[in-house]
Design a protein around this motif. Structure first.
Motif, mmCIF file in Angstrom:
data_model
loop_
_atom_site.group_PDB
_atom_site.id
_atom_site.type_symbol
_atom_site.label_atom_id
_atom_site.label_comp_id
_atom_site.label_asym_id
_atom_site.label_seq_id
_atom_site.Cartn_x
_atom_site.Cartn_y
_atom_site.Cartn_z
ATOM 1 N N LEU A 48 0.821 -1.220 0.000
ATOM 2 C CA LEU A 48 0.000 0.000 0.000
ATOM 3 C C LEU A 48 0.854 1.268 0.000
ATOM 4 C CD1 LEU A 48 -2.714 -1.109 2.591
ATOM 5 C CD2 LEU A 48 -3.041 -0.763 0.134
ATOM 6 N N GLY A 49 2.171 1.094 0.056
ATOM 7 C CA GLY A 49 3.062 2.262 0.002
ATOM 8 C C GLY A 49 3.157 3.022 1.304
ATOM 9 N N ILE A 50 2.872 2.356 2.429
ATOM 10 C CA ILE A 50 3.075 3.023 3.727
ATOM 11 C C ILE A 50 4.235 2.349 4.457
ATOM 12 C CG2 ILE A 50 0.726 3.905 3.965
ATOM 13 C CD1 ILE A 50 0.168 1.604 5.910
ATOM 14 N N ASN A 51 4.755 3.036 5.471
ATOM 15 C CA ASN A 51 5.974 2.594 6.150
ATOM 16 C C ASN A 51 5.724 1.293 6.938
ATOM 17 O OD1 ASN A 51 8.214 2.264 7.753
ATOM 18 N ND2 ASN A 51 8.380 4.446 8.286
ATOM 19 N N PRO A 52 6.376 0.191 6.543
ATOM 20 C CA PRO A 52 6.150 -1.074 7.252
ATOM 21 C C PRO A 52 6.607 -1.031 8.709
ATOM 22 C CG PRO A 52 7.939 -1.293 5.666
ATOM 23 C CD PRO A 52 7.327 0.045 5.432
ATOM 24 N N ASN A 53 7.583 -0.152 9.011
ATOM 25 C CA ASN A 53 8.045 -0.063 10.407
ATOM 26 C C ASN A 53 6.968 0.549 11.307
ATOM 27 O OD1 ASN A 53 10.482 -1.164 9.639
ATOM 28 N ND2 ASN A 53 11.434 0.837 9.308
ATOM 29 N N MET A 54 6.220 1.504 10.747
ATOM 30 C CA MET A 54 5.117 2.082 11.528
ATOM 31 C C MET A 54 4.082 0.985 11.832
ATOM 32 S SD MET A 54 2.249 4.925 10.492
ATOM 33 C CE MET A 54 1.604 3.925 9.173
ATOM 34 N N SER B 147 4.614 -2.269 11.896
ATOM 35 C CA SER B 147 5.198 -3.201 12.874
ATOM 36 C C SER B 147 5.056 -2.659 14.290
ATOM 37 C CB SER B 147 6.690 -3.405 12.604
ATOM 38 O OG SER B 147 6.896 -4.131 11.441
ATOM 39 N N ASP B 148 5.351 -1.357 14.445
ATOM 40 C CA ASP B 148 5.265 -0.755 15.790
ATOM 41 C C ASP B 148 3.832 -0.815 16.324
ATOM 42 O OD1 ASP B 148 7.955 -0.214 15.639
ATOM 43 O OD2 ASP B 148 7.725 1.937 15.291
ATOM 44 N N LEU B 149 2.878 -0.450 15.456
ATOM 45 C CA LEU B 149 1.466 -0.478 15.878
ATOM 46 C C LEU B 149 1.046 -1.903 16.244
ATOM 47 C CD1 LEU B 149 -0.164 1.859 13.196
ATOM 48 C CD2 LEU B 149 -0.164 2.243 15.663
ATOM 49 N N PHE B 150 1.392 -2.850 15.380
ATOM 50 C CA PHE B 150 1.005 -4.243 15.623
ATOM 51 C C PHE B 150 1.680 -4.800 16.870
ATOM 52 C CE2 PHE B 150 -1.568 -6.527 12.350
ATOM 53 C CZ PHE B 150 -2.044 -5.406 11.719
ATOM 54 N N LYS B 151 2.929 -4.380 17.117
ATOM 55 C CA LYS B 151 3.609 -4.886 18.304
ATOM 56 C C LYS B 151 2.862 -4.452 19.569
ATOM 57 C CE LYS B 151 8.015 -5.419 20.633
ATOM 58 N NZ LYS B 151 7.235 -5.981 21.713
#
Ligand SMILES: O=C(O)C(=O)C[C@]1(C(=O)O)C=C[C@@H](O)C=C1
Length: 97
Positions: free
Chosen positions: A65-71, A73-77
């Motif tokens: 989707l073109g959004i930051n995967p690290n963001m 990951s942080d939210l999901f964590k």
């Protein structure tokens, strides 16, 4: 994605999405409570391999989707850490532990 014509319209759209996000997280949280009933050990509850799969799928979706995967990951964590705690509590309350 809708093209907005004012900042207020952008904010109104964001407010709607924020409410939907919370509703989806609430649904996920209710499913987690059910998961405990299908598990026999605390290792089953923690299900580290499944968490890795969920995180990887979330990162892949973010990338597509073109959004930051690290963001993501942080939210999901944060979300999964909290839900695992909920599931452990549910498991303990079920008397299996
Ligand atoms: O898939 C499971 O077994 C779940 O309980 C769900 C979930 C999740 O949040 O996705 C929660 C706890 C486990 O650590 C693994 C995954």
């Amino acid at each position: 994605m809708k093209k907005c014509n004012s900042l207020q319209e952008v904010r109104d759209e964001i407010d709607v999405l924020d409410q939907q996000l919370i509703e989806l997280i609430s649904q996920r949280s209710h499913l987690i409570r059910q998961a405990a009933a299908f598990k026999d050990t605390i290792e089953d509850v923690k299900a580290e391999d499944r968490i890795d799969d969920v995180m990887q799928r979330a990162r892949n979706k973010a990338i597509s989707l073109g959004i930051n995967p690290n963001m993501i990951s942080d939210l999901f964590k944060v979300m999964i850490d909290e839900m695992v705690e909920t599931e452990i509590a549910e498991f303990r309350n079920s008397g299996k532990f």
